[in-house]
Design an enzyme around this catalytic site. Structure first.
Site, mmCIF file in Angstrom:
data_model
loop_
_atom_site.group_PDB
_atom_site.id
_atom_site.type_symbol
_atom_site.label_atom_id
_atom_site.label_comp_id
_atom_site.label_asym_id
_atom_site.label_seq_id
_atom_site.Cartn_x
_atom_site.Cartn_y
_atom_site.Cartn_z
ATOM 1 N N CYS A 183 -6.204 22.688 38.528
ATOM 2 C CA CYS A 183 -6.720 21.514 39.205
ATOM 3 C C CYS A 183 -8.084 21.738 39.815
ATOM 4 O O CYS A 183 -8.454 22.849 40.163
ATOM 5 C CB CYS A 183 -5.797 21.098 40.349
ATOM 6 S SG CYS A 183 -4.127 20.804 39.844
ATOM 7 N N GLY B 27 -9.167 21.181 34.752
ATOM 8 C CA GLY B 27 -7.990 20.410 34.358
ATOM 9 C C GLY B 27 -8.386 19.246 33.497
ATOM 10 O O GLY B 27 -9.208 18.430 33.909
ATOM 11 N N ASN C 279 -5.051 21.683 44.908
ATOM 12 C CA ASN C 279 -5.213 22.728 43.889
ATOM 13 C C ASN C 279 -4.459 23.954 44.378
ATOM 14 O O ASN C 279 -4.689 24.416 45.492
ATOM 15 C CB ASN C 279 -6.704 23.045 43.713
ATOM 16 C CG ASN C 279 -6.977 24.228 42.789
ATOM 17 O OD1 ASN C 279 -7.973 24.909 42.928
ATOM 18 N ND2 ASN C 279 -6.096 24.486 41.833
ATOM 19 N N GLY C 280 -3.579 24.465 43.545
ATOM 20 C CA GLY C 280 -2.790 25.634 43.932
ATOM 21 C C GLY C 280 -1.331 25.418 43.609
ATOM 22 O O GLY C 280 -0.985 24.546 42.817
ATOM 23 N N TYR D 4 -12.806 34.032 34.793
ATOM 24 C CA TYR D 4 -12.674 33.008 33.773
ATOM 25 C C TYR D 4 -12.658 31.568 34.280
ATOM 26 O O TYR D 4 -13.303 30.707 33.703
ATOM 27 C CB TYR D 4 -11.384 33.254 32.967
ATOM 28 C CG TYR D 4 -11.081 32.184 31.950
ATOM 29 C CD1 TYR D 4 -11.830 32.075 30.782
ATOM 30 C CD2 TYR D 4 -10.056 31.259 32.168
ATOM 31 C CE1 TYR D 4 -11.568 31.078 29.864
ATOM 32 C CE2 TYR D 4 -9.788 30.260 31.248
ATOM 33 C CZ TYR D 4 -10.545 30.170 30.091
ATOM 34 O OH TYR D 4 -10.290 29.187 29.194
#
Ligand code: SF4
Length: 499
Positions: A29, A55, A130-131, A272
């Site tokens: 996300c 995402g 996010n997470g 990445y």
């Protein structure tokens, strides 16, 4: 944000085919928030566009005009859903939060697309996350036993229920109360009728940055989302920090009972996930990736003729490797950037083409050469196997694979789409066995200390590591409560939606 149940994400059939072509961990996300700007909805759409790499399956924006909240949530890419003026016009008001999503289980369905929104006793509340919350299922089960009804299969909804049920008076205190009950990783942006709130978990596993656009506060997962709207980077939100933005300005708080020794920011963001033009705490991601390549060349240099990246993610490390090793950098593999995730539903007779949809050998560069092939990571090994074969078929004399991270031996439970541990090549093979499997002349990974040196540390401090590196070391910075109690947790994903 992740869908439940909390376990390393498993893929359905279609996703396995995608994974065959893109054998990476995937961040799940990106979040964005803006407070007090006439074009809040449009800015949120642009910010999400810059965060698209975090995402690609769905995106949503909730705005507020001082009277009402407006909600646009769509399956698909930001560019496919938020470019029409009519959509932006519907996002009225000067405050907005947004979310772009990579789901973990099954088909993406609208009920899981964020921001999630609820009408609470104190007014409307929207949240984007996010997470991944590592005790969300345990809490969810307790709440259900007390009568809560969950609408989505997203762990993020747990935040909303805990806020709704908090005994505290003020909205901010209710949110703190909720987050104090949760474990895991979260970078959250939330919008109430009077406030924009940004918060990172006490370990700061997932990123969140603060920007300024001519006096307008902006929150985003990465600085590249500030760049696209012309906002200036102010600073990273710190681990365990909550910022509350109102018409009176910004207030910073440190409200959490859990107090880690230090930040455990996800080191894979540097390897990445993040866009190379983003910065975290003033450190440029592209620069780190080049330094990773330099470390790799120092640790495992080999006689060769050219250095070739597996594009695009291996490119900065390959540049660093080539510069350090004094070898020519060549684009020996060309990537087709126009292959969508749903370009084709593979049938048996074309499935084997797999990786060629995305990559093709640049034969003239490779024929007769001793090639150092640089990639960011090996997950299942499926792509590596095919890429190496492609390079050999193009006439390379030797292929030496160099990986810009340590072996990924364990799953991520902090908001990253990860295969089960048993599917990770490095969890079931030695490096020599992996080299045999992907059919290279030699294979070497960056050491964990080399990775820490590349991000500016002296090495990994074993007693108090400075980053989350659990997928390399199995040293998880938070309890994995749901995982340890899996047998007691009901399957919450009973409803299968088809649209
Ligand atoms: Fe990042 Fe790996 Fe930690 Fe997950 S386990 S947060 S991918 S370093």
């Amino acid at each position: 944000m992740s869908d439940q149940p909390l376990s390393p994400a498993s893929h359905d059939e279609a996703r396995i085919d995608d994974a065959m072509e893109d054998d990476h961990f995937h961040d799940e996300c990106g979040v964005f928030g803006v407070f007090e700007h006439a074009n809040a909805g449009a800015l949120a759409a642009l910010g999400l566009h810059a965060l698209q790499h975090r995402g690609q399956e769905a995106a949503g924006i909730v705005s507020f005009d001082g009277r009402q909240f407006y909600n646009e949530r769509h399956i698909g890419l930001v560019g496919d859903n938020f470019t029409k003026q009519s959509v932006i016009d519907r996002l009225k008001g000067n405050r907005a939060i947004g979310h772009t999503r990579y789901s973990t289980t099954g088909a993406p369905v609208l009920r899981n697309v964020q921001p999630l929104y609820a009408e609470l006793a104190g007014g409307g509340f929207a949240v984007a996350h996010n997470g991944n919350l590592t005790n969300a299922q345990t809490i969810q089960r307790q709440l259900q036993e007390r009568g809560s009804i969950f609408q989505s299969t997203s762990d993020t909804e747990t935040i909303i229920h805990l806020v709704a049920m908090s005994a505290k008076d003020k909205f901010v205190d209710r949110l703190i109360d909720a987050l104090n009950q949760l474990e895991g990783a979260y970078a959250v942006v939330a919008l109430s009728e009077k406030k924009l709130i940004g918060v990172r978990d006490p370990n700061g596993v997932r990123p969140l940055v603060l920007g300024d656009l001519d006096g307008t506060y902006v929150l985003a997962s990465e600085t590249c989302a500030l760049d696209i709207i012309g906002a200036h980077y102010v600073r990273d939100i710190e681990p365990g920090e909550m910022v509350v933005i109102t018409e009176s300005g910004l207030v910073s708080m440190r409200p959490f009972q859990q107090s880690p020794n230090h930040s455990r920011f996800c080191i894979f963001e540097y390897v990445y996930f993040a866009r190379p033009d983003s910065f975290f705490d003033g450190t440029n991601v592209y620069t780190v990736r080049k330094r990773i390549g330099e470390e790799l060349a120092r640790e495992s240099g080999i006689d060769a003729d050219i250095v070739v990246p597996v594009p695009d993610s291996g490119t900065p490390a390959a540049i660093g490797y080539a510069q350090e090793a004094g070898l020519p950098f060549e684009l020996g593999i060309i990537r087709n950037h126009y292959v969508g995730r749903t370009f084709i539903q593979p049938t048996d007779n074309i499935r084997h083409m797999g990786v060629k949809l995305k990559h093709n050998a640049n034969r003239l560069m490779l024929a007769g050469k001793r090639v150092v092939l640089v990639d960011d990571s090996i997950v299942r090994g499926t792509t590596s196997l095919k890429i190496v074969q492609m390079v050999r078929d193009a006439g390379a004399k030797e292929v030496h694979m160099r990986i810009a991270s340590p072996p990924t031996r364990d799953s991520c439970f902090y908001g990253v789409d990860t295969p089960e541990k048993s599917k990770l090549l490095a969890s079931r093979m030695t490096i020599e066995e992996m080299a045999d499997y992907i059919k290279v002349d030699s294979l070497a990974f960056l050491s964990i200390d080399g990775l820490y040196r590349a991000v500016g540390e002296a090495g990994r401090n074993g007693d108090a590591p400075q980053y989350c590196d659990a997928c390399f070391t199995s040293d998880y910075p938070t309890p994995l409560t749901d995982r340890s109690g899996t047998s007691e947790i009901r399957n919450l994903n009973r409803l299968v939606e088809t649209s």
